[in-house]
Motif scaffolding. Structure first.
Motif, PDB file in Angstrom:
ATOM      1  N   VAL A 339     103.889  82.706  48.773  1.00  0.00           N
ATOM      2  CA  VAL A 339     104.494  83.069  50.062  1.00  0.00           C
ATOM      3  C   VAL A 339     105.473  81.990  50.519  1.00  0.00           C
ATOM      4  O   VAL A 339     106.579  82.283  50.969  1.00  0.00           O
ATOM      5  CB  VAL A 339     103.396  83.305  51.117  1.00  0.00           C
ATOM      6  N   ALA A 340     105.063  80.723  50.423  1.00  0.00           N
ATOM      7  CA  ALA A 340     105.951  79.637  50.823  1.00  0.00           C
ATOM      8  C   ALA A 340     107.248  79.677  50.018  1.00  0.00           C
ATOM      9  O   ALA A 340     108.346  79.477  50.564  1.00  0.00           O
ATOM     10  CB  ALA A 340     105.244  78.298  50.653  1.00  0.00           C
ATOM     11  N   HIS A 341     107.136  79.943  48.729  1.00  0.00           N
ATOM     12  CA  HIS A 341     108.309  80.006  47.858  1.00  0.00           C
ATOM     13  C   HIS A 341     109.250  81.130  48.309  1.00  0.00           C
ATOM     14  O   HIS A 341     110.463  80.925  48.450  1.00  0.00           O
ATOM     15  CB  HIS A 341     107.851  80.239  46.416  1.00  0.00           C
ATOM     16  N   LYS A 342     108.690  82.305  48.551  1.00  0.00           N
ATOM     17  CA  LYS A 342     109.512  83.444  48.965  1.00  0.00           C
ATOM     18  C   LYS A 342     110.149  83.234  50.331  1.00  0.00           C
ATOM     19  O   LYS A 342     111.207  83.797  50.616  1.00  0.00           O
ATOM     20  CB  LYS A 342     108.659  84.722  49.000  1.00  0.00           C
ATOM     21  N   MET A 343     109.519  82.403  51.167  1.00  0.00           N
ATOM     22  CA  MET A 343     110.038  82.149  52.512  1.00  0.00           C
ATOM     23  C   MET A 343     110.937  80.913  52.583  1.00  0.00           C
ATOM     24  O   MET A 343     111.328  80.491  53.671  1.00  0.00           O
ATOM     25  CB  MET A 343     108.874  82.011  53.494  1.00  0.00           C
ATOM     26  N   ALA A 361     100.032  79.218  37.605  1.00  0.00           N
ATOM     27  CA  ALA A 361     101.343  79.082  36.968  1.00  0.00           C
ATOM     28  C   ALA A 361     101.931  80.439  36.603  1.00  0.00           C
ATOM     29  O   ALA A 361     103.133  80.676  36.759  1.00  0.00           O
ATOM     30  CB  ALA A 361     101.245  78.185  35.738  1.00  0.00           C
ATOM     31  N   VAL A 362     101.080  81.341  36.136  1.00  0.00           N
ATOM     32  CA  VAL A 362     101.549  82.671  35.757  1.00  0.00           C
ATOM     33  C   VAL A 362     102.119  83.405  36.970  1.00  0.00           C
ATOM     34  O   VAL A 362     103.208  83.991  36.919  1.00  0.00           O
ATOM     35  CB  VAL A 362     100.398  83.482  35.121  1.00  0.00           C
ATOM     36  N   ARG A 363     101.382  83.372  38.084  1.00  0.00           N
ATOM     37  CA  ARG A 363     101.860  84.057  39.288  1.00  0.00           C
ATOM     38  C   ARG A 363     103.163  83.452  39.791  1.00  0.00           C
ATOM     39  O   ARG A 363     104.094  84.170  40.170  1.00  0.00           O
ATOM     40  CB  ARG A 363     100.800  83.989  40.385  1.00  0.00           C
ATOM     41  N   LEU A 364     103.249  82.128  39.794  1.00  0.00           N
ATOM     42  CA  LEU A 364     104.428  81.472  40.346  1.00  0.00           C
ATOM     43  C   LEU A 364     105.642  81.634  39.454  1.00  0.00           C
ATOM     44  O   LEU A 364     106.779  81.665  39.944  1.00  0.00           O
ATOM     45  CB  LEU A 364     104.105  80.000  40.619  1.00  0.00           C
ATOM     46  N   ARG A 365     105.438  81.771  38.153  1.00  0.00           N
ATOM     47  CA  ARG A 365     106.564  82.104  37.277  1.00  0.00           C
ATOM     48  C   ARG A 365     107.111  83.486  37.622  1.00  0.00           C
ATOM     49  O   ARG A 365     108.328  83.708  37.623  1.00  0.00           O
ATOM     50  CB  ARG A 365     106.140  82.044  35.805  1.00  0.00           C
ATOM     51  N   GLY A 370     111.373  86.786  40.505  1.00  0.00           N
ATOM     52  CA  GLY A 370     111.738  87.806  41.490  1.00  0.00           C
ATOM     53  C   GLY A 370     110.769  88.952  41.614  1.00  0.00           C
ATOM     54  O   GLY A 370     111.189  90.078  41.941  1.00  0.00           O
ATOM     55  N   GLU A 371     109.455  88.741  41.356  1.00  0.00           N
ATOM     56  CA  GLU A 371     108.499  89.859  41.472  1.00  0.00           C
ATOM     57  C   GLU A 371     108.566  90.471  42.870  1.00  0.00           C
ATOM     58  O   GLU A 371     108.805  89.790  43.859  1.00  0.00           O
ATOM     59  CB  GLU A 371     107.078  89.383  41.129  1.00  0.00           C
ATOM     60  N   GLN A 372     108.329  91.781  42.945  1.00  0.00           N
ATOM     61  CA  GLN A 372     108.561  92.524  44.176  1.00  0.00           C
ATOM     62  C   GLN A 372     107.290  92.977  44.883  1.00  0.00           C
ATOM     63  O   GLN A 372     107.317  93.893  45.709  1.00  0.00           O
ATOM     64  CB  GLN A 372     109.452  93.733  43.886  1.00  0.00           C
ATOM     65  N   GLY A 373     106.148  92.352  44.593  1.00  0.00           N
ATOM     66  CA  GLY A 373     104.912  92.684  45.287  1.00  0.00           C
ATOM     67  C   GLY A 373     104.801  91.924  46.602  1.00  0.00           C
ATOM     68  O   GLY A 373     105.658  91.126  46.971  1.00  0.00           O
ATOM     69  N   GLY A 374     103.695  92.177  47.306  1.00  0.00           N
ATOM     70  CA  GLY A 374     103.426  91.438  48.546  1.00  0.00           C
ATOM     71  C   GLY A 374     104.539  91.554  49.572  1.00  0.00           C
ATOM     72  O   GLY A 374     104.977  92.649  49.910  1.00  0.00           O
ATOM     73  N   ILE A 375     105.044  90.411  50.033  1.00  0.00           N
ATOM     74  CA  ILE A 375     106.049  90.389  51.106  1.00  0.00           C
ATOM     75  C   ILE A 375     107.474  90.380  50.577  1.00  0.00           C
ATOM     76  O   ILE A 375     108.430  90.242  51.360  1.00  0.00           O
ATOM     77  CB  ILE A 375     105.863  89.150  52.005  1.00  0.00           C
ATOM     78  N   SER A 376     107.662  90.517  49.277  1.00  0.00           N
ATOM     79  CA  SER A 376     108.990  90.310  48.679  1.00  0.00           C
ATOM     80  C   SER A 376     110.071  91.159  49.330  1.00  0.00           C
ATOM     81  O   SER A 376     111.148  90.654  49.678  1.00  0.00           O
ATOM     82  CB  SER A 376     108.937  90.588  47.173  1.00  0.00           C
ATOM     83  N   GLN A 377     109.790  92.436  49.516  1.00  0.00           N
ATOM     84  CA  GLN A 377     110.816  93.301  50.094  1.00  0.00           C
ATOM     85  C   GLN A 377     111.041  92.991  51.570  1.00  0.00           C
ATOM     86  O   GLN A 377     112.171  93.037  52.064  1.00  0.00           O
ATOM     87  CB  GLN A 377     110.425  94.761  49.900  1.00  0.00           C
ATOM     88  N   ALA A 378     109.966  92.626  52.277  1.00  0.00           N
ATOM     89  CA  ALA A 378     110.097  92.325  53.705  1.00  0.00           C
ATOM     90  C   ALA A 378     110.982  91.107  53.952  1.00  0.00           C
ATOM     91  O   ALA A 378     111.684  91.030  54.966  1.00  0.00           O
ATOM     92  CB  ALA A 378     108.718  92.102  54.331  1.00  0.00           C
ATOM     93  N   VAL A 379     110.962  90.130  53.032  1.00  0.00           N
ATOM     94  CA  VAL A 379     111.779  88.922  53.207  1.00  0.00           C
ATOM     95  C   VAL A 379     112.989  88.918  52.273  1.00  0.00           C
ATOM     96  O   VAL A 379     113.691  87.911  52.163  1.00  0.00           O
ATOM     97  CB  VAL A 379     110.940  87.643  52.976  1.00  0.00           C
ATOM     98  N   ASN A 380     113.221  90.072  51.610  1.00  0.00           N
ATOM     99  CA  ASN A 380     114.357  90.226  50.699  1.00  0.00           C
ATOM    100  C   ASN A 380     114.336  89.181  49.600  1.00  0.00           C
ATOM    101  O   ASN A 380     115.349  88.548  49.285  1.00  0.00           O
ATOM    102  CB  ASN A 380     115.689  90.164  51.472  1.00  0.00           C
TER     103      ASN A 380
END
Length: 506
Positions: A339-343, A361-365, A370-380
């Motif tokens: 979340v911090a990374h996406k924000m 590490a797998v999730r953060l890679r 640019g994975e689009q789960g979680g808040i990705s679309q909300a924060v573009n």
């Protein structure tokens, strides 16, 4: 004043001194396990978080804006990925030194948010009162983690607690962000009179209690005279009322016969002050979190108790701004870092065991990609950035207090500067002068910093060596293996010599 009540448990005396016994182990970068932009200031650390937190002090003390941790709840169940079955006193002894180190990492306007359930929540509150100060407590946020009613328990457990403390509550209040208005918050704002200034709502113009200088008469458009209701007063002094009235900021109802109310325009509202009740509609719930994890790792290898990205978005959004540092030392499934990374925040995550590699590490890679789960679309979120993967190196000092062979100048310099000043060392210098703090200059003679690559070269303070050190007008503290100058000479030129390794921790 009476002393503050404290918590006592078997092993507390050992827990209080535990931090001093933790060895200082420098962080060792593992480039093959990092990902993305190597210059990105994000760290994924594999190792025991007590050791890792001490390793972070010389670089990050006083720099972390927000700490979020989701420690083991001590709920007498054993999860696959970590042991959540500490005996009560052991759990308290585990938490106390970690809270001490986390406190030292926070900035002056920083805050720490700790999730916990009712099994240990009330004990943790007292523990954090001791570690941070009872006057640093800002609130116990109740997060509604379940939306379905539990009919199998005597009392259904529908919430977790989030204990919030700040280093300086007033500085945190000035720095923290408000929440954006949602549709429910915007719904009262209308424009029945086609006001060109836009949507508005009328709010009460009275306050509790009588105030003689705020009890004046207000005459409505229909000529009716209005006074504050009994036991109340108008919200402002009369000159301010007249200014607002002249600006058309009063509403007396559609026909002008109502009580005076002041107009607040939607454009003037800069957000909502966060409250201590967070519903699952706003911040997600356990099922949402599990679905996010399942989509990333599959059902077979997912964590049992993840937190939803929307919950972390709320916390990070309140406590930080882009570029600030967010720390999670119980990283788990890496939700905080993702979340911090996406924000657009910098982040530090600590997790022990293999799943620092297999999960975090797998999730953060995937986040970097640019994975689009979680808040990705909300924060573009479109991807980018990167992180360094670090492990804990060998302790700088061995069991006898000696400096281990192979220790570099930078690792020892960071530790000595922090121990002497309680400040982080922004960058490793290229000369023996580490820096100046409160008028005193600190020098380190070690490991060939003056160009002599022999182990003993340049590590002994002599008159010729003193003459080539970077100058400083004021007190000087010099660390080295030995000193050939007499004490009276050092005193005369305002120098204190500290012998390595014995006084490196002094």
């Amino acid at each position: 004043p009476r002393p503050m009540p404290t918590l006592h448990w078997s092993g507390k005396d050992e827990a209080i001194v535990a931090v001093r016994k933790v060895p200082y182990r420098p962080l060792v970068s593992v480039p093959a396990l990092g990902y993305g932009d190597p210059a990105a200031e994000n760290l994924l650390i594999q190792g025991d978080n007590l050791d890792a937190l001490k390793s972070l002090l010389p670089v990050y003390a006083g720099r972390v804006k927000c700490i979020f941790i989701d420690p083991p709840y001590n709920s007498h169940t054993a999860w696959e990925h970590y042991d959540d079955n500490f005996e009560h006193s052991l759990w308290l002894s585990m938490m106390y030194p970690r809270l001490e180190l986390l406190r030292e990492l926070l900035s002056e306007d920083g805050s720490i948010w700790v999730t916990i359930d009712d099994n240990e929540g009330h004990y943790l509150k007292v523990l954090m009162d001791e570690a941070f100060g009872r006057n640093k407590f800002l609130g116990n946020i109740v997060w509604q983690k379940k939306y379905a009613r539990d009919n199998n328990s005597a009392i259904g457990n529908a919430h977790d607690n989030i204990l919030l403390y700040a280093v300086d509550p007033e500085k945190f209040k000035k720095a923290r962000n408000r929440l954006d208005l949602d549709q429910k918050s915007k719904s009262p704002y209308k424009n029945p009179n086609n006001d060109p200034r836009g949507l508005w709502q009328s709010i009460s113009f009275t306050g509790a209690g009588p105030r003689p200088n705020q009890m004046y008469c207000i005459t409505g458009p229909d000529g009716k005279e209005h006074y504050p209701p009994q036991g109340r007063h108008w919200a402002t002094l009369e000159p301010e009322y007249k200014r607002l009235r002249a600006e058309g900021r009063f509403w007396f109802g559609q026909d002008g016969s109502g009580v005076p109310r002041v107009i607040r325009y939607l454009s003037e509202v800069d957000g909502l002050v966060p409250s201590t009740w967070w519903s699952h509609e706003e911040t997600g719930h356990n099922d949402e979190a599990k679905k996010e994890i399942h989509s990333l790792f599959g059902r077979e290898s997912a964590f049992d108790t993840p937190k939803p990205e929307r919950l972390l978005t709320r916390i990070v959004g309140i406590a930080t701004n882009p570029g600030d540092i967010v720390l999670d030392s119980f990283l788990g499934s890496a939700t905080t870092a993702a979340v911090a990374h996406k924000m657009g925040r910098r982040w530090i995550g600590v997790e022990m065991g293999d799943h620092a590699k297999t999960h975090c590490a797998v999730r953060l890679r995937k986040v970097v990609d640019g994975e689009q789960g979680g808040i990705s679309q909300a924060v573009n979120w479109q991807g980018g950035g990167g992180f360094r993967f670090c492990q804990l190196g060998e302790p700088v000092f061995d069991g006898y207090g000696r400096i281990r062979p192979g220790v570099g100048f930078g690792d020892l310099a960071r530790w000595i500067w922090y121990r002497a000043t309680q400040q982080p060392l922004a960058s490793v210098p290229t000369t023996p002068l580490l820096g100046v703090h409160q008028g005193t200059a600190y020098y380190l003679l070690f490991n060939g910093i003056l160009g002599d690559r022999r182990p003993e070269g340049g590590n002994v303070l002599t008159a010729p060596l003193l003459a080539i050190l970077p100058p400083h007008e004021g007190p000087r503290v010099i660390y080295g293996e030995a000193c050939q100058l007499h004490d009276s000479k050092l005193t005369a030129i305002d120098i204190r010599f500290r012998q390595l390794p014995y006084q490196a921790n002094a």
